[in-house]
Design an enzyme around this catalytic site. Sequence first.
Site, PDB file in Angstrom:
ATOM      1  NE  ARG A   1       7.925 -52.650  -8.931  1.00  0.00           N
ATOM      2  CZ  ARG A   1       7.262 -53.640  -8.334  1.00  0.00           C
ATOM      3  NH1 ARG A   1       6.194 -53.387  -7.597  1.00  0.00           N
ATOM      4  NH2 ARG A   1       7.649 -54.906  -8.482  1.00  0.00           N
TER       5      ARG A   1
ATOM      6  CG  ASP B   1      11.426 -53.441  -7.664  1.00  0.00           C
ATOM      7  OD1 ASP B   1      12.081 -52.955  -8.609  1.00  0.00           O
ATOM      8  OD2 ASP B   1      11.307 -54.662  -7.479  1.00  0.00           O
TER       9      ASP B   1
ATOM     10  N   GLY C   1      11.665 -58.954 -16.971  1.00  0.00           N
ATOM     11  CA  GLY C   1      13.120 -59.058 -16.878  1.00  0.00           C
ATOM     12  C   GLY C   1      13.534 -60.249 -16.029  1.00  0.00           C
TER      13      GLY C   1
HETATM   14  C1  S3P Z   1      14.033 -58.695  -9.131  1.00  0.00           C
HETATM   15  C2  S3P Z   1      15.160 -57.963  -8.912  1.00  0.00           C
HETATM   16  C3  S3P Z   1      15.237 -56.525  -9.160  1.00  0.00           C
HETATM   17  C4  S3P Z   1      13.866 -55.879  -9.210  1.00  0.00           C
HETATM   18  C5  S3P Z   1      12.892 -56.664 -10.037  1.00  0.00           C
HETATM   19  C6  S3P Z   1      12.764 -58.082  -9.544  1.00  0.00           C
HETATM   20  C7  S3P Z   1      14.095 -60.151  -8.906  1.00  0.00           C
HETATM   21  O1  S3P Z   1      15.880 -56.322 -10.389  1.00  0.00           O
HETATM   22  O2  S3P Z   1      13.948 -54.554  -9.683  1.00  0.00           O
HETATM   23  O3  S3P Z   1      11.605 -56.051  -9.994  1.00  0.00           O
HETATM   24  O4  S3P Z   1      13.020 -60.784  -8.834  1.00  0.00           O
HETATM   25  O5  S3P Z   1      15.200 -60.669  -8.799  1.00  0.00           O
HETATM   26  P1  S3P Z   1      17.492 -56.284 -10.463  1.00  0.00           P
HETATM   27  O6  S3P Z   1      17.982 -57.385  -9.634  1.00  0.00           O
HETATM   28  O7  S3P Z   1      17.888 -56.444 -11.883  1.00  0.00           O
HETATM   29  O8  S3P Z   1      17.834 -54.912  -9.921  1.00  0.00           O
END
Ligand code: S3P
Length: 428
Positions: A387, A314, A95
């Site tokens: 996780r 996380d 993501g």
């Molecule tokens: C992350 C932000 C978080 C986190 C992801 C990594 C990042 O997601 O859960 O594992 O590197 O910016 P969100 O910002 O969408 O909550």
Amino acid sequence: MSEYLIEKSKYIFSGELKVPGDKSISHRAVILSTFNKDMTKITNLLLSDDVKSTMYAVGSIGVMFAENNGKIFTRGTGIREYLESPETIDCGNSGTTARLLTGLLSGQNFKSVLDGDKSLRLRPMDRVKEPLEKIGANISTNNGNMPITINPSKINGGNIKITSPSAQVKSAVILAGLTGDSELNIELEIETRNHTEIMLNNFTENIKINGNKVLITPDPKIINDTIDVPNDPSSAAFFIIGALLNVNSHLILSQVCINPSRVKFIDILKEMGGDISFENKGILSGEPVADIIVKSSSLKGININKNDIPKLIDEIPVIALAMSLAQGGSKIEGLNELRFKESDRITSIVSQLSILGANIKNIGDDIEISGVEEFKGGLCDSFNDHRIAMMIAIASTRCKNDVKISNYNCVDISYPNFFESFTKFKKD
Ligand code: S3P
């Protein structure tokens, strides 16, 4: 399908452990190094599947990498001179890659298409499309999901407020702002991890941070040639909980990032009675680091308010595990965002800890737990979520019987040698 059998055994989490480089900071190190037409040296970069997705993605727009002695060297193109990728850019399971790249590519003069695996295709992308379109981007999604098409456009300066509780959305807007035509003022409604801001401040002249306001000036001017990545607190969290939950443990996790936007889980564990302290504090590429010392502790239940969730996002799987073996009841409120992670983590946490013998239930977007003395064991599934696989492994250390984890090799997303680290603490 991969399966990992953890036979009933004794675990003592003692000695020193170096967990891998931080995943969030590694993504950003790779992305920011693309601004530099000269060589950037990155130390302790996490070479996990997720970070490799970012490396492949920026590789397909013209960035080059080399490895020497465990360090990664990159040669970027500059932010206005990326090459159009001849193919769809595959973001894999990541993501962070998808959302940060959407920001970076939205102000380019060529079209890009980003796609991902089955799980990434289920995750919402409108959360980045909407704020980016407010500053001039032209993006289309597949009903809010991937694939994403980013059409050539010009990013405007001005003012924008970020209302989403997501560091990925904030970072996408910051990166787009660097490709804009004038200064962009970003107001942040909710505090989320600030690694993009810190690294930009350390590596370029193009950011001014004032409380919850961030001013971005386009066209990064590079002022540094090295980015040092600290060790990952979210990976350390599994072993911190392992040490707290198993008698005679005394663990030292070396030089972990202790940025306050990432270690709220440590405050929570201390409130639960956890014996955790920091030693040898320092600063690495702008990020606070320390050795984390953990000793076995008896934990008591606690309630977590929804306002704390963005800083714990996380670590909810392992916090839920700790609560399941703590004395008394616990509640975690406002977990809606967990539905949009690598799996629907409310479902995966509750179902897998229940299989093992936890007394845990999901009500709306909350989780309620009543602590038990020990777990029984059983056949679990990771839901292909790294996780969740690691949560089950740590939970197994307090099970009366064997535990089997299906689809365990998703740990490669953030902690490729997780099971090697884990088995070091097995005592018979
Ligand atoms: C992350 C932000 C978080 C986190 C992801 C990594 C990042 O997601 O859960 O594992 O590197 O910016 P969100 O910002 O969408 O909550």
